[in-house]
Design a protein around this motif. Structure first.
Motif, PDB file in Angstrom:
ATOM      1  N   CYS A 210      -7.289   6.363  -3.056  1.00  0.00           N
ATOM      2  CA  CYS A 210      -7.280   6.636  -1.605  1.00  0.00           C
ATOM      3  C   CYS A 210      -5.955   7.289  -1.188  1.00  0.00           C
ATOM      4  O   CYS A 210      -4.889   6.932  -1.689  1.00  0.00           O
ATOM      5  CB  CYS A 210      -7.482   5.315  -0.857  1.00  0.00           C
ATOM      6  N   THR A 211      -6.042   8.250  -0.275  1.00  0.00           N
ATOM      7  CA  THR A 211      -4.820   8.865   0.270  1.00  0.00           C
ATOM      8  C   THR A 211      -4.930   9.022   1.794  1.00  0.00           C
ATOM      9  O   THR A 211      -4.266   9.866   2.385  1.00  0.00           O
ATOM     10  CB  THR A 211      -4.585  10.271  -0.349  1.00  0.00           C
ATOM     11  N   ARG A 212      -5.780   8.214   2.412  1.00  0.00           N
ATOM     12  CA  ARG A 212      -6.040   8.376   3.854  1.00  0.00           C
ATOM     13  C   ARG A 212      -4.771   8.300   4.692  1.00  0.00           C
ATOM     14  O   ARG A 212      -4.587   9.064   5.635  1.00  0.00           O
ATOM     15  CB  ARG A 212      -6.976   7.275   4.336  1.00  0.00           C
ATOM     16  N   CYS A 213      -3.887   7.340   4.385  1.00  0.00           N
ATOM     17  CA  CYS A 213      -2.677   7.194   5.214  1.00  0.00           C
ATOM     18  C   CYS A 213      -1.768   8.410   5.052  1.00  0.00           C
ATOM     19  O   CYS A 213      -1.179   8.893   6.024  1.00  0.00           O
ATOM     20  CB  CYS A 213      -1.939   5.897   4.850  1.00  0.00           C
TER      21      CYS A 213
ATOM     22  N   GLY B 192       0.816  -1.212   0.000  1.00  0.00           N
ATOM     23  CA  GLY B 192       0.000   0.000   0.000  1.00  0.00           C
ATOM     24  C   GLY B 192       0.848   1.258   0.000  1.00  0.00           C
ATOM     25  O   GLY B 192       2.070   1.210   0.169  1.00  0.00           O
ATOM     26  N   LYS B 193       0.179   2.401  -0.140  1.00  0.00           N
ATOM     27  CA  LYS B 193       0.905   3.679  -0.106  1.00  0.00           C
ATOM     28  C   LYS B 193       1.544   3.891   1.264  1.00  0.00           C
ATOM     29  O   LYS B 193       2.510   4.632   1.386  1.00  0.00           O
ATOM     30  CB  LYS B 193      -0.047   4.840  -0.436  1.00  0.00           C
ATOM     31  N   ASN B 194       1.003   3.224   2.295  1.00  0.00           N
ATOM     32  CA  ASN B 194       1.623   3.323   3.629  1.00  0.00           C
ATOM     33  C   ASN B 194       2.814   2.373   3.766  1.00  0.00           C
ATOM     34  O   ASN B 194       3.376   2.240   4.852  1.00  0.00           O
ATOM     35  CB  ASN B 194       0.591   3.056   4.730  1.00  0.00           C
TER      36      ASN B 194
ATOM     37  N   CYS C  40      -6.445   2.903   7.435  1.00  0.00           N
ATOM     38  CA  CYS C  40      -6.576   2.211   6.145  1.00  0.00           C
ATOM     39  C   CYS C  40      -7.919   1.476   6.071  1.00  0.00           C
ATOM     40  O   CYS C  40      -8.240   0.663   6.937  1.00  0.00           O
ATOM     41  CB  CYS C  40      -5.424   1.226   5.962  1.00  0.00           C
ATOM     42  N   PRO C  41      -8.714   1.751   5.031  1.00  0.00           N
ATOM     43  CA  PRO C  41     -10.027   1.106   4.938  1.00  0.00           C
ATOM     44  C   PRO C  41      -9.940  -0.423   4.887  1.00  0.00           C
ATOM     45  O   PRO C  41     -10.879  -1.098   5.288  1.00  0.00           O
ATOM     46  CB  PRO C  41     -10.626   1.668   3.647  1.00  0.00           C
ATOM     47  N   TRP C  42      -8.826  -0.949   4.429  1.00  0.00           N
ATOM     48  CA  TRP C  42      -8.704  -2.415   4.337  1.00  0.00           C
ATOM     49  C   TRP C  42      -8.526  -3.048   5.716  1.00  0.00           C
ATOM     50  O   TRP C  42      -8.603  -4.273   5.851  1.00  0.00           O
ATOM     51  CB  TRP C  42      -7.551  -2.804   3.410  1.00  0.00           C
TER      52      TRP C  42
ATOM     53  N   ILE D  86      -0.728  -5.365   2.264  1.00  0.00           N
ATOM     54  CA  ILE D  86      -2.160  -5.394   2.592  1.00  0.00           C
ATOM     55  C   ILE D  86      -2.821  -6.579   1.903  1.00  0.00           C
ATOM     56  O   ILE D  86      -2.690  -6.753   0.685  1.00  0.00           O
ATOM     57  CB  ILE D  86      -2.857  -4.088   2.141  1.00  0.00           C
TER      58      ILE D  86
ATOM     59  N   CYS E 150      -5.153   0.120  -3.694  1.00  0.00           N
ATOM     60  CA  CYS E 150      -5.218   1.422  -3.009  1.00  0.00           C
ATOM     61  C   CYS E 150      -6.072   2.412  -3.807  1.00  0.00           C
ATOM     62  O   CYS E 150      -6.734   3.280  -3.233  1.00  0.00           O
ATOM     63  CB  CYS E 150      -3.820   2.020  -2.844  1.00  0.00           C
TER      64      CYS E 150
HETATM   65  S1  SF4 Z   1      -5.018   4.129   3.550  1.00  0.00           S
HETATM   66 FE1  SF4 Z   1      -5.654   4.061   1.407  1.00  0.00          FE
HETATM   67  S2  SF4 Z   1      -3.801   4.657   0.243  1.00  0.00           S
HETATM   68 FE2  SF4 Z   1      -3.138   4.145   2.332  1.00  0.00          FE
HETATM   69  S3  SF4 Z   1      -2.545   2.006   2.197  1.00  0.00           S
HETATM   70 FE3  SF4 Z   1      -4.702   2.022   2.848  1.00  0.00          FE
HETATM   71  S4  SF4 Z   1      -5.889   1.876   0.915  1.00  0.00           S
HETATM   72 FE4  SF4 Z   1      -3.775   2.419   0.388  1.00  0.00          FE
END
Ligand code: SF4
Ligand code: SF4
Length: 356
Positions: A194-197, A156-158, A257-259, A162, A191
């Motif tokens: 999404c940019t939540r992280c 993931g971007k973090n 992270c939504p996942w 995942i 991902c």
């Molecule tokens: S928060 Fe969004 S962008 Fe960051 S790792 Fe999770 S899905 Fe990916």
């Protein structure tokens, strides 16, 4: 009578079933060959993103190029993940600044020991004639990239691995094997936009690479986890206010992270919290012996006593209370320069925040 297994009769199905029986939640297989991601790792190091983690940048860097450096006869890698998401809540729901936040992965037993024991149990089931090597975090292997290649998840971007169904609260380990086995395929990157992280990171430590893939990378020199776990130095003053009451690691980019919203919980006794969000005041007063007794068998030990005290001082400076002043005065005379400096900084912050 059942026919004895030989190295040539070992099947992928047997191996992955045994791995699950030995307590691994995610299991996949990939070839023991170099990955193109090694070049990306090199570029990350060259951009200075590994900060002071010399074990990533010294002579061991090149060993990561090819897993056969670890086991010359290796043909396959069994990648395995163990879920550590225990029952306690996340930092987002803990609304108490008198408590010290310890990263979720460090609440229970040291995962190195737990995963190694499970791999050793698996090794006892291998047919004779198969050479193997177990790697849990300490060997020079691009574990996350091989886990992706083995189909365990995407990165993931973090920068965490995942899994679509199970999230990212996993410890990863590898077993190199001298036998060729059918391999898994990496899943797509989910991902999306999404940019939540990136948005939630308090120190803006997830930074653009300037490339299309990956577009984001971790700047360890800005990350709370690096500074509270790996670094032995004083933390740059400009970063400290963003650390809140984190004293060991940081879960924010995984929590949002939504996942991970529906990530399963583990029932494994080893990963249930031993010391969950302990009071800051108690942590600041620990002697070295008490620190050993409390954390020797957990990942927190990696910060060492002095690093931990330094982090506690940062947290106290970020959430000052009058009752912290005596212990901070003591720590301001500590033998370790980083502890001294952080305690003095915390006293200055307390003087600004607390009315006469
Ligand atoms: S928060 Fe969004 S962008 Fe960051 S790792 Fe999770 S899905 Fe990916
Ligand atoms: S661990 Fe914390 S500081 Fe590090 S990138 Fe994630 S949110 Fe940012």
């Amino acid at each position: 009578m059942a026919e004895a297994l030989t190295s040539t009769s070992l099947t992928r199905e047997d191996l992955t079933r045994w791995a699950r029986e030995c307590g691994f939640d995610l299991v996949g297989i990939t070839a023991a060959l170099p990955l193109p991601q090694f070049e990306l790792f090199q570029q990350w190091v060259q951009r200075g993103r590994a900060a002071g983690m010399t074990y990533l940048t010294d002579h061991r860097m090149d060993a990561r190029r090819d897993p056969r450096h670890l086991l010359p006869s290796a043909q396959s890698i069994l990648m395995a993940g163990v879920l550590y998401n225990s029952r306690e809540p996340s930092i987002g729901t803990l609304d108490d600044l008198t408590r010290a936040w310890i990263s979720r992965y460090a609440w229970g037993a040291d995962y190195h020991d737990v995963l190694r024991a499970r791999f050793e149990q698996l090794a006892r089931r291998l047919p004779p004639g198969i050479a193997y090597r177990i790697c849990v975090d300490t060997a020079p292997l691009l574990e996350r990239d091989y886990a992706r290649a083995a189909g365990l998840g995407w990165i993931g971007k973090n920068t965490c691995l995942i899994n679509q169904g199970q999230g990212s609260w996993f410890f990863l380990g590898a077993m190199l094997l001298s036998v060729e086995l059918p391999t898994d395929a990496p899943p797509p990157d989910r991902c999306g936009s999404c940019t939540r992280c990136i948005d939630a990171c308090p120190t803006s430590a997830i930074v653009p690479t300037g490339q299309a893939t990956p577009a984001w990378e971790l700047h360890a020199g800005l990350c709370i986890s690096y500074h509270t776990i790996e670094s032995r130095e004083a933390t740059p003053e400009t970063l400290r206010a963003a650390f809140g009451t984190h004293v060991f690691g940081c879960d924010i980019c995984q929590d949002v992270c939504p996942w991970n919203r529906r990530a399963p919980r583990t029932a494994a006794e080893e990963f249930q919290p031993r010391t969950f969000a302990p009071p800051l005041e108690q942590m600041a007063a620990l002697t070295e012996e008490q620190f050993r007794a409390l954390f020797r068998q957990t990942p927190v030990w990696r910060a060492k006593y002095r690093g931990f005290l330094r982090n506690v001082c940062t947290a106290m400076g970020n959430a000052p209370r009058r009752e912290y002043l005596p212990v901070l005065e003591q720590l301001a005379q500590h033998a370790d320069p980083a502890v001294r400096e952080h305690a003095r900084w915390a006293l200055v912050e307390a003087a600004k925040a607390l009315p006469e």
